[in-house]
Design a protein around this motif. Structure first.
Motif, PDB file in Angstrom:
ATOM      1  N   TYR A 150     -55.904 -45.110 -20.343  1.00  0.00           N
ATOM      2  CA  TYR A 150     -55.388 -46.466 -20.584  1.00  0.00           C
ATOM      3  C   TYR A 150     -54.770 -46.509 -21.976  1.00  0.00           C
ATOM      4  CZ  TYR A 150     -58.506 -47.173 -16.672  1.00  0.00           C
ATOM      5  OH  TYR A 150     -59.130 -47.062 -15.454  1.00  0.00           O
ATOM      6  N   LEU A 198     -52.594 -60.287  -9.208  1.00  0.00           N
ATOM      7  CA  LEU A 198     -53.929 -59.835  -8.808  1.00  0.00           C
ATOM      8  C   LEU A 198     -54.380 -60.553  -7.537  1.00  0.00           C
ATOM      9  CD1 LEU A 198     -55.608 -59.668 -12.323  1.00  0.00           C
ATOM     10  CD2 LEU A 198     -55.043 -57.721 -10.852  1.00  0.00           C
ATOM     11  N   ASP A 203     -52.521 -59.100  -4.733  1.00  0.00           N
ATOM     12  CA  ASP A 203     -52.775 -57.656  -4.606  1.00  0.00           C
ATOM     13  C   ASP A 203     -51.479 -56.884  -4.346  1.00  0.00           C
ATOM     14  OD1 ASP A 203     -54.198 -55.330  -4.572  1.00  0.00           O
ATOM     15  OD2 ASP A 203     -54.877 -55.528  -2.498  1.00  0.00           O
ATOM     16  N   LYS A 243     -49.698 -51.213  -9.007  1.00  0.00           N
ATOM     17  CA  LYS A 243     -51.113 -50.817  -8.958  1.00  0.00           C
ATOM     18  C   LYS A 243     -51.735 -50.754 -10.348  1.00  0.00           C
ATOM     19  CE  LYS A 243     -50.511 -45.751  -9.035  1.00  0.00           C
ATOM     20  NZ  LYS A 243     -49.104 -45.746  -9.492  1.00  0.00           N
ATOM     21  N   LYS A 274     -53.738 -53.810 -11.314  1.00  0.00           N
ATOM     22  CA  LYS A 274     -55.078 -53.809 -10.712  1.00  0.00           C
ATOM     23  C   LYS A 274     -56.003 -52.843 -11.447  1.00  0.00           C
ATOM     24  CE  LYS A 274     -57.338 -53.609  -6.195  1.00  0.00           C
ATOM     25  NZ  LYS A 274     -57.139 -53.410  -4.741  1.00  0.00           N
ATOM     26  N   GLN A 275     -55.463 -51.677 -11.846  1.00  0.00           N
ATOM     27  CA  GLN A 275     -56.272 -50.709 -12.588  1.00  0.00           C
ATOM     28  C   GLN A 275     -56.713 -51.286 -13.935  1.00  0.00           C
ATOM     29  OE1 GLN A 275     -53.321 -47.596 -12.545  1.00  0.00           O
ATOM     30  NE2 GLN A 275     -54.269 -46.522 -10.808  1.00  0.00           N
ATOM     31  N   ALA A 321     -57.103 -54.472 -14.556  1.00  0.00           N
ATOM     32  CA  ALA A 321     -58.084 -55.520 -14.255  1.00  0.00           C
ATOM     33  C   ALA A 321     -59.458 -54.910 -14.017  1.00  0.00           C
ATOM     34  CB  ALA A 321     -57.638 -56.324 -13.038  1.00  0.00           C
ATOM     35  N   GLU A 322     -59.488 -53.806 -13.283  1.00  0.00           N
ATOM     36  CA  GLU A 322     -60.766 -53.158 -12.981  1.00  0.00           C
ATOM     37  C   GLU A 322     -61.424 -52.622 -14.242  1.00  0.00           C
ATOM     38  OE1 GLU A 322     -59.509 -50.332 -10.078  1.00  0.00           O
ATOM     39  OE2 GLU A 322     -59.589 -51.774  -8.409  1.00  0.00           O
ATOM     40  N   VAL A 323     -60.623 -52.018 -15.122  1.00  0.00           N
ATOM     41  CA  VAL A 323     -61.214 -51.460 -16.342  1.00  0.00           C
ATOM     42  C   VAL A 323     -61.643 -52.568 -17.297  1.00  0.00           C
ATOM     43  CG1 VAL A 323     -59.164 -51.164 -17.845  1.00  0.00           C
ATOM     44  CG2 VAL A 323     -61.022 -49.519 -17.929  1.00  0.00           C
ATOM     45  N   LYS A 349     -62.942 -55.446 -16.386  1.00  0.00           N
ATOM     46  CA  LYS A 349     -64.258 -55.877 -15.883  1.00  0.00           C
ATOM     47  C   LYS A 349     -65.340 -54.879 -16.288  1.00  0.00           C
ATOM     48  CE  LYS A 349     -62.485 -58.333 -11.812  1.00  0.00           C
ATOM     49  NZ  LYS A 349     -62.291 -58.246 -10.346  1.00  0.00           N
ATOM     50  N   LYS A 350     -65.006 -53.593 -16.173  1.00  0.00           N
ATOM     51  CA  LYS A 350     -65.973 -52.549 -16.524  1.00  0.00           C
ATOM     52  C   LYS A 350     -66.308 -52.604 -18.022  1.00  0.00           C
ATOM     53  CE  LYS A 350     -65.433 -48.531 -14.494  1.00  0.00           C
ATOM     54  NZ  LYS A 350     -64.969 -47.152 -14.167  1.00  0.00           N
ATOM     55  N   LEU A 359     -58.689 -60.164 -19.463  1.00  0.00           N
ATOM     56  CA  LEU A 359     -58.181 -58.792 -19.315  1.00  0.00           C
ATOM     57  C   LEU A 359     -57.535 -58.329 -20.624  1.00  0.00           C
ATOM     58  CD1 LEU A 359     -55.903 -57.548 -16.359  1.00  0.00           C
ATOM     59  CD2 LEU A 359     -55.478 -56.880 -18.714  1.00  0.00           C
TER      60      LEU A 359
END
Length: 405
Positions: free
Chosen positions: A39, A134, A137, A142, A145-146, A148-150, A152-153, A194
């Motif tokens: 990232y 998002l 989708d 993509k 979305k990646q 967004a996922e990171v 959250k993590k 985000l």
């Protein structure tokens, strides 16, 4: 800096409010040969146009920060530079200071690099755009979305590391030429968190790098708070009331030359680097980091850096006070203009319970005021108030309970 790494082939997203003119950060995702994701947080590089101790630098130091007032912005740099060659402009090749990071499964930093780069921002997106992408989708993007996922993590990783998440409504106050005031609530959307998570990540990487290489910069820290026990917090309504109880316990953040824990962020080292167009301490970090990357002598010694931080911190503290007082004045001006309206308010906490004095939140405006009740209320109660007296010049406002049919 001529030996910049060319990252112009990456798809870079800048995400801001529609009205933002100084674009100082962008995000991208790189897929490595083994499928691992790296990232990237790309930060505008105004230090290529400004040299330590030149006239632009000294004026930026004197201002210390861009000032955001309801009547308009007072920038740290001349607008022609700040919104043009200093910004990450869509479709243009832009120099940047880029932070690339690989994370472990939980969201901790596994590996990172910092380098001077060339990027070409692909899309200028608003927060609304990102939330919509998002929600829908969109497969062609993509990377969003990646990210967004990171994000959250990372938020979960910081929570596990002791961070304190406080979310209070935030008002955006604007004044038109005829003194007409508008107040809007800032949308607490996922896209904002985000971007915030990625900026905090860049600050963690910069903090680690400067700590490991003994580079003097303005490290930000915050002492560990004494929070209310969980069994006490759980009795408070979730949302602003619970956040207000946490906020009350948070010590002031501190700035110094040594890295130490930032309690509310859940980080052991942190320095701000993501707004060098708008915050002078971020620009200082860019000067120092870029010099180290080049192998040059650092522009500022430890003693000189301490002297500048002391000066800039005092000035930026005054700027925060001016912003707060100006927002307060225009919020009172707005309420005076709407003195007949009935406002739904939330009782946040007691200021002096024995006197019936409480802190209330006007929910539609995100504004907090003191109010004295002449009857029994509980923390978390909803009450309906009208303006009884309001004088913006004297900074005085009093409410009365509205009679509801």
């Amino acid at each position: 800096m001529n030996n910049r790494i060319d990252l112009t082939s990456q798809k870079v997203y800048t995400i801001d409010d529609e009205s933002t003119e100084e674009i100082d950060d962008g995000l991208s995702v790189e897929t490595l040969e083994d499928g691992t994701l790296r990232y990237w947080i790309h930060i505008a590089d105004p230090s290529r146009l400004v040299k330590p101790q030149d006239i632009l630098d000294l004026e930026a130091r004197r201002r210390s920060t861009s000032l955001y007032l309801p009547t308009g912005m007072i920038p740290m740099f001349p607008p022609e530079l700040a919104t043009g060659p200093m910004s990450l402009v869509q479709g243009q090749i832009c120099p940047a200071l880029s932070f690339g990071v690989v994370l472990d499964d939980r969201g901790g930093v596994l590996d990172y690099k910092i380098c001077a780069t060339l990027i070409k921002p692909t899309y200028r997106l608003t927060y609304h755009d990102v939330d919509e992408m998002l929600h829908l989708d969109i497969q062609a993007e993509k990377e969003v979305k990646q990210l967004a996922e990171v994000a959250k993590k990372r938020a979960q990783w910081r929570k596990d590391n002791g961070s304190v998440m406080i979310s209070m409504p935030e008002a955006i106050i604007k004044v038109k030429e005829n003194d007409e005031v508008t107040i809007e609530l800032l949308d607490q959307t996922f896209s904002r968190s985000l971007v915030a998570e990625m900026m905090i990540l860049a600050g963690e990487i910069a903090g680690k790098f400067c700590q490991d290489n003994n580079i003097p910069v303005a490290f930000r820290s915050q002492p560990q708070p004494e929070l209310p026990p969980d069994e006490e917090l759980i009795l408070l309504p979730p949302g602003p009331v619970r956040s207000c109880a946490l906020r009350r316990c948070m010590p002031k953040s501190e700035t110094g030359l040594s890295a130490s824990r930032h309690a509310s962020l859940g980080l052991d080292a942190y320095t701000q680097v993501t707004s060098p167009i708008r915050r002078y301490t971020d620009l200082l970090a860019h000067y120092q980091i870029k010099a180290y990357l080049r192998g040059d002598e650092l522009p500022f010694s430890r003693d000189k850096m301490q002297e500048i931080i002391f000066e800039v911190t005092a000035t930026s503290g005054e700027a925060v006070l001016v912003e707060r007082q100006t927002n307060r004045y225009w919020s009172l001006h707005y309420l005076k203009q709407h003195s007949m309206e009935v406002w739904q308010c939330l009782v946040l906490r007691w200021l002096r319970e024995d006197e019936g004095l409480a802190l209330i939140l006007i929910e539609d405006l995100g504004l907090e005021f003191a109010h004295r009740f002449d009857r029994y209320v509980k923390i978390g109660d909803t009450v309906y108030l009208q303006i009884h007296f309001c004088d913006p010049q004297r900074d005085e406002i009093r409410f009365k309970e509205a009679v509801m049919n």
